[in-house]
Each structure stands twice: as structure tokens, then as C-alpha cells.
Scaffold this motif. Structure first.
Motif, PDB file in Angstrom:
ATOM      1  N   THR A  83      -1.487 -21.789  43.186  1.00  0.00           N
ATOM      2  CA  THR A  83      -2.347 -22.914  42.337  1.00  0.00           C
ATOM      3  C   THR A  83      -3.865 -22.504  42.077  1.00  0.00           C
ATOM      4  O   THR A  83      -4.733 -23.013  40.976  1.00  0.00           O
ATOM      5  CB  THR A  83      -2.626 -23.886  43.529  1.00  0.00           C
ATOM      6  OG1 THR A  83      -1.115 -24.448  43.790  1.00  0.00           O
ATOM      7  CG2 THR A  83      -3.420 -24.977  43.264  1.00  0.00           C
ATOM      8  N   TYR A  84      -4.433 -21.564  42.659  1.00  0.00           N
ATOM      9  CA  TYR A  84      -5.826 -20.995  42.380  1.00  0.00           C
ATOM     10  C   TYR A  84      -5.822 -19.813  41.706  1.00  0.00           C
ATOM     11  O   TYR A  84      -6.760 -19.130  41.343  1.00  0.00           O
ATOM     12  CB  TYR A  84      -6.505 -20.630  43.790  1.00  0.00           C
ATOM     13  CG  TYR A  84      -6.688 -22.124  44.393  1.00  0.00           C
ATOM     14  CD1 TYR A  84      -7.345 -23.208  43.848  1.00  0.00           C
ATOM     15  CD2 TYR A  84      -6.326 -22.205  45.905  1.00  0.00           C
ATOM     16  CE1 TYR A  84      -7.367 -24.492  44.701  1.00  0.00           C
ATOM     17  CE2 TYR A  84      -6.291 -23.377  46.385  1.00  0.00           C
ATOM     18  CZ  TYR A  84      -6.921 -24.462  45.839  1.00  0.00           C
ATOM     19  OH  TYR A  84      -7.113 -25.822  46.648  1.00  0.00           O
ATOM     20  N   GLU A  85      -4.535 -19.453  41.006  1.00  0.00           N
ATOM     21  CA  GLU A  85      -4.359 -18.459  39.962  1.00  0.00           C
ATOM     22  C   GLU A  85      -4.860 -16.947  40.624  1.00  0.00           C
ATOM     23  O   GLU A  85      -5.305 -16.261  39.516  1.00  0.00           O
ATOM     24  CB  GLU A  85      -5.173 -18.647  38.631  1.00  0.00           C
ATOM     25  CG  GLU A  85      -4.792 -20.033  37.950  1.00  0.00           C
ATOM     26  CD  GLU A  85      -5.662 -20.348  36.895  1.00  0.00           C
ATOM     27  OE1 GLU A  85      -6.489 -19.757  36.548  1.00  0.00           O
ATOM     28  OE2 GLU A  85      -4.853 -21.306  36.117  1.00  0.00           O
ATOM     29  N   ILE A  86      -4.456 -16.719  41.528  1.00  0.00           N
ATOM     30  CA  ILE A  86      -4.985 -15.484  42.310  1.00  0.00           C
ATOM     31  C   ILE A  86      -3.742 -14.585  42.735  1.00  0.00           C
ATOM     32  O   ILE A  86      -4.038 -13.447  43.078  1.00  0.00           O
ATOM     33  CB  ILE A  86      -6.194 -15.641  43.336  1.00  0.00           C
ATOM     34  CG1 ILE A  86      -5.851 -16.267  44.300  1.00  0.00           C
ATOM     35  CG2 ILE A  86      -7.532 -16.058  42.844  1.00  0.00           C
ATOM     36  CD1 ILE A  86      -6.750 -16.692  45.759  1.00  0.00           C
ATOM     37  N   CYS A 234     -10.752 -24.388  41.102  1.00  0.00           N
ATOM     38  CA  CYS A 234     -11.163 -25.499  41.733  1.00  0.00           C
ATOM     39  C   CYS A 234     -10.164 -26.149  42.581  1.00  0.00           C
ATOM     40  O   CYS A 234      -8.998 -26.197  42.415  1.00  0.00           O
ATOM     41  CB  CYS A 234     -11.941 -26.348  40.995  1.00  0.00           C
ATOM     42  SG  CYS A 234     -13.189 -25.838  40.095  1.00  0.00           S
ATOM     43  N   GLN A 235     -10.837 -26.775  43.753  1.00  0.00           N
ATOM     44  CA  GLN A 235      -9.838 -27.660  44.335  1.00  0.00           C
ATOM     45  C   GLN A 235      -9.949 -29.118  43.710  1.00  0.00           C
ATOM     46  O   GLN A 235     -11.107 -29.548  43.567  1.00  0.00           O
ATOM     47  CB  GLN A 235     -10.058 -27.617  45.984  1.00  0.00           C
ATOM     48  CG  GLN A 235     -11.545 -27.887  46.207  1.00  0.00           C
ATOM     49  CD  GLN A 235     -11.822 -27.840  47.609  1.00  0.00           C
ATOM     50  OE1 GLN A 235     -10.903 -27.917  48.684  1.00  0.00           O
ATOM     51  NE2 GLN A 235     -13.306 -27.443  48.076  1.00  0.00           N
ATOM     52  N   LYS A 236      -8.873 -29.743  43.525  1.00  0.00           N
ATOM     53  CA  LYS A 236      -8.890 -30.977  42.883  1.00  0.00           C
ATOM     54  C   LYS A 236      -9.293 -32.030  43.652  1.00  0.00           C
ATOM     55  O   LYS A 236      -9.733 -33.293  43.185  1.00  0.00           O
ATOM     56  CB  LYS A 236      -7.549 -31.361  42.014  1.00  0.00           C
ATOM     57  CG  LYS A 236      -6.560 -31.388  43.244  1.00  0.00           C
ATOM     58  CD  LYS A 236      -4.971 -31.769  42.728  1.00  0.00           C
ATOM     59  CE  LYS A 236      -4.097 -31.941  43.693  1.00  0.00           C
ATOM     60  NZ  LYS A 236      -2.676 -32.050  43.005  1.00  0.00           N
ATOM     61  N   ASN A 237      -9.261 -32.097  44.755  1.00  0.00           N
ATOM     62  CA  ASN A 237      -9.575 -33.254  45.860  1.00  0.00           C
ATOM     63  C   ASN A 237     -11.032 -33.287  46.412  1.00  0.00           C
ATOM     64  O   ASN A 237     -11.424 -34.030  47.154  1.00  0.00           O
ATOM     65  CB  ASN A 237      -8.764 -33.442  47.067  1.00  0.00           C
ATOM     66  CG  ASN A 237      -7.289 -33.761  46.653  1.00  0.00           C
ATOM     67  OD1 ASN A 237      -7.186 -34.680  45.703  1.00  0.00           O
ATOM     68  ND2 ASN A 237      -6.397 -33.490  47.162  1.00  0.00           N
ATOM     69  N   ASP A 238     -11.936 -32.304  45.938  1.00  0.00           N
ATOM     70  CA  ASP A 238     -13.359 -32.154  46.110  1.00  0.00           C
ATOM     71  C   ASP A 238     -13.871 -33.618  45.743  1.00  0.00           C
ATOM     72  O   ASP A 238     -13.576 -34.099  44.442  1.00  0.00           O
ATOM     73  CB  ASP A 238     -14.006 -30.907  45.256  1.00  0.00           C
ATOM     74  CG  ASP A 238     -15.360 -31.049  45.171  1.00  0.00           C
ATOM     75  OD1 ASP A 238     -16.028 -30.530  46.327  1.00  0.00           O
ATOM     76  OD2 ASP A 238     -16.106 -31.806  44.478  1.00  0.00           O
ATOM     77  N   PHE A 239     -14.853 -34.175  46.625  1.00  0.00           N
ATOM     78  CA  PHE A 239     -15.296 -35.460  46.140  1.00  0.00           C
ATOM     79  C   PHE A 239     -16.083 -35.403  44.812  1.00  0.00           C
ATOM     80  O   PHE A 239     -15.688 -36.495  43.967  1.00  0.00           O
ATOM     81  CB  PHE A 239     -16.333 -35.886  47.126  1.00  0.00           C
ATOM     82  CG  PHE A 239     -17.149 -37.332  46.931  1.00  0.00           C
ATOM     83  CD1 PHE A 239     -16.440 -38.495  47.014  1.00  0.00           C
ATOM     84  CD2 PHE A 239     -18.265 -37.347  46.227  1.00  0.00           C
ATOM     85  CE1 PHE A 239     -17.162 -39.671  46.754  1.00  0.00           C
ATOM     86  CE2 PHE A 239     -18.944 -38.295  45.705  1.00  0.00           C
ATOM     87  CZ  PHE A 239     -18.283 -39.540  46.324  1.00  0.00           C
TER      88      PHE A 239
END
Length: 391
Positions: A83-86, A234-239
Motif C-alpha cells: 500500500t505504501y509502495e515500499i 501517505c495514510q489515507k485516513n489522516d484527518f
């Protein structure tokens, strides 16, 4: 003074900050001699990048993953890294999945497996946390209190220093002292607005008490962790990203919205934590992994527009009305949070001691400028989280 005494803590938290008597001190190992480490939170955001940094140092990393067995845990871990492409950049042959639960005694492991794990590891990185800004403190007690005790018990069994990831959210935002330094007092917990930040404050108190008993450790307080400054992951659920996505969905942006946060790229946070903790002089220290400045609502609007999204500025009331009639909008579940945001005091954080410690490491914090922000937008477009741009 860096924290309140137990006698100064209100009744709600007094029992929770009492560290169990079986947590006792031991001599610190030289981190430069450590070849195997234990990591929690690798199926999360920061934890994934900590795994990347630890593997880059040539270490064998034992990752605690909540799963039925190690095979299922490995698949869950790989899904997160993809998901984070690593994932493709990592040597997974040096990853060992430990299938267990941080809240259970010995993580739910058989005694022999636990003993072998304790024998092998030389350091512990604890980044796992139940991150939910809408959850009450009482619902976070088990994962916070039991989990922190179990991590400390492993540290004692392995005689392995603990590197604990906290948050700048443990500071009272209404306190007059600014900017908050690494050595400044935190809390009191009743002044913290979120159950999450209260739980992190309690966990930090337990870790600090362990340190007073002689457990070698470090404490790390990142700011608002944003995406990788190179890949944009990025994390998609960051506010803030939910706020940005919700605004793009509505085509509207709230004028003079009170939003200002210390955004810090995840690649800096993870690199700084690993660089600091590989230095024997870090033991006993508290460190702030933060950006030099903050991003406010006006600056975010400018960056979004420069990235190719045309948003119309409207009053906060009109923006909220547009969000509240669309159940598919990213911000729809967080409308109560928007009201609370207007009451939150913006805090500033100092990281002078941390930057001085890192001065010879080559690790520096990149600014979030147009180029970096565009990598974030591109990542979300690639993953179908944001629509294509008119550029």
C-alpha cells in the motif's frame, strides 16, 4: 520536571499510571552491537517506514502482527508495505513475523517461543497504537495499559532497550509555555481533548517510570506524520487528508477555517528515530521529530490549488452544509470533529535538542513545499483516492 507525579493525577488516571512491580531495570546494551530487533506497528503507517529504516541498517526485524499464524501475518504485513509502495525495496528475508497480540500476556505466545524471542532481540521499537480520534479513553485502556506493560516486560526479559513512540499530543494545548521543548512537562491528561492523546500520555508515564527504575529507553514524539517526501506515500485516513479530499469532493473550501498543524514527513520521522536510537548516547533521552513550522488552512488551500484542484472559498457554514448532505464525502463521519477544531488551541513544538543530536547523522527534515505536496497528491491519484487533476 517532565511529568506529573501520581499524587497529582486525577482519579480517572491514577491507577492507570501505576507501573507493575515486576518491571525492573537492567544494564543498557550498546545499540551498535545489536543485530536483531523487535518492532510493533509494522502493519501501520509509521511502523512500515520504521521497518524500512531498520532493514536498511542490515538488521533482522521481528514484527509483532495480530494474525491467526505467521503466514497470515506475513501476508498482512506485505499488503501494508505494498500500500505504501515500499515492499519491492525491502529484503523480506530478514523479516520475522511474530503472530501475537500486544495486550495478551507474553503476546499470547507459548513460553518457549517467547523465551527464544527474548534471547534473540537486542532492542525494541514500540510504534503500535490504536489511533482513533473519535474513541473515548476508556475504550483505549486495554491496548494502552496492558500493551505498554507487556512491551516493558519483554524489554526486561530480553534486557533490550525500549524505544517508545509517543506523540506531541501529550502536551496541554492551553499551556502558556511555548514552544514545547523535549524537557517540558506534559499533561495534565484532563486538559487533553482526545481519548487517543490521553492514552498516549498514560503510556508515556508508564515508560518514564520504567526509566526511573533503570530500564534503558528513549521516547519519541512525532508531530502530525505525513507522507514520504520522495514517493508521496501517505495514510489515507489522516484527518487533514480527509479534510482535503472532502473539500475536493465538494469543490468548496472553508474560508478562515481554524486548522494549523505540525506536519512532518514520515521518512524523516523514521530515519530520525533509527539514527538516534543507534547512538548509545541517546539512552534516557526524549526527542521531538517535528517540522520547523506549521501548515495552516490558507497555506493548504494554496498548495491544493497549485496541485490542480480549483476550490471555491465559502463560509464554514456553507462548507459544512455541503458536506453534511453527502454521506459519501470523506469528511461526513467527522463533522463533530470540525466543531471541536474551532476550540483547539494551536501548539508549537521545539526540537532543538533533537536536531543537535542529529547534527552529524545526515538526517534532516525536508520542508513540505509545492514539490513535496504534489508527490502526495500524485500518490492519492494513483491509488484512486483523489480524482485526476485539471493540469
Amino acid at each position: 520536571m517532565t511529568s506529573l507525579t501520581i499524587s497529582e493525577v486525577t482519579e480517572e488516571f491514577a491507577d492507570d499510571v501505576k507501573l507493575h512491580e515486576d518491571i525492573t531495570g537492567f544494564p543498557a546494551k550498546d545499540p551498535r552491537t545489536v543485530s536483531e530487533v523487535f518492532l510493533t506497528g509494522a502493519t501501520g503507517f509509521l511502523g512500515a517506514f520504521l521497518l524500512k529504516e531498520l532493514l536498511a541498517r542490515g538488521l533482522v526485524v521481528h514484527c509483532l502482527v495480530r494474525s491467526p499464524d505467521s503466514d497470515a501475518g506475513l501476508e498482512r504485513l506485505k499488503d501494508n508495505l505494498s500500500t505504501y509502495e515500499i515492499l519491492d525495496d525491502l529484503d523480506m528475508d530478514r523479516v520475522r513475523v511474530v503472530s501475537g497480540d500486544v495486550t495478551q500476556p507474553r503476546f499470547g505466545l507459548p513460553e518457549s517461543v517467547y523465551a527464544e524471542l527474548a534471547e534473540r532481540i537486542g532492542a525494541i521499537y514500540h510504534s503500535a497504537a490504536k489511533v482513533n480520534f473519535l474513541t473515548l479513553y476508556k475504550w483505549l485502556r486495554k491496548s494502552t495499559i496492558d500493551g505498554t506493560h507487556e512491551i516493558l516486560r519483554l524489554a526486561c526479559a530480553a534486557e533490550a532497550p525500549l524505544h517508545h513512540v509517543s506523540t506531541t499530543g501529550v502536551f496541554d494545548p492551553t499551556a502558556e509555555k511555548e514552544p514545547r521543548r523535549e524537557i517540558d512537562p506534559t499533561g495534565p491528561p484532563e486538559n487533553l481533548s482526545l481519548g487517543y492523546t490521553k492514552s498516549k500520555w498514560v503510556a508515556e508515564q508508564l515508560v518514564r517510570e520504567a526509566g526511573r527504575r533503570g530500564v534503558p529507553l528513549t521516547i519519541h514524539r512525532p508531530g502530525q506524520v505525513w507522507g514520504d517526501s520522495n514517493s508521496g506515500a501517505c495514510q489515507k485516513n489522516d484527518f487533514v487528508w480527509r479534510f482535503i479530499k472532502g473539500s475536493v469532493q465538494a469543490g468548496l473550501y472553508p474560508r478562515k477555517f481554524r486548522l494549523e498543524m505540525n506536519m512532518v514527513p514520515v521518512d524523516y520521522v523514521s530515519a530520525a528515530i533509527v539514527a538516534i536510537t543507534r547512538d548509545p548516547e541517546s539512552i534516557g533521552g526524549t526527542f521531538h521529530e517535528v517540522s520547523p513550522g506549521t501548515l495552516n488552512s490558507e497555506e493548504i488551500l494554496r498548495l491544493v490549488r497549485n496541485s490542480g484542484y480549483e476550490l471555491k472559498e465559502v463560509s464554514i457554514i456553507k462548507w459544512m452544509k455541503a458536506i453534511s448532505v453527502d454521506v459519501t464525502n470523506s469528511m461526513f463521519p467527522l463533522m463533530r470533529t470540525i466543531v471541536d477544531m474551532e476550540k483547539v488551541e494551536v501548539a508549537e513544538f521545539a526540537d532543538g535538542a533533537t536536531r543537535e543530536f542529529l547534527s552529524d547523522s545526515g538526517v534532516t527534515c525536508p520542508g513540505i513545499d509545492e514539490k513535496v505536496f504534489d508527490t502526495y497528491i500524485s500518490y492519492f491519484v494513483r491509488h484512486g483516492i483523489l480524482p485526476e487533476r485539471d493540469i
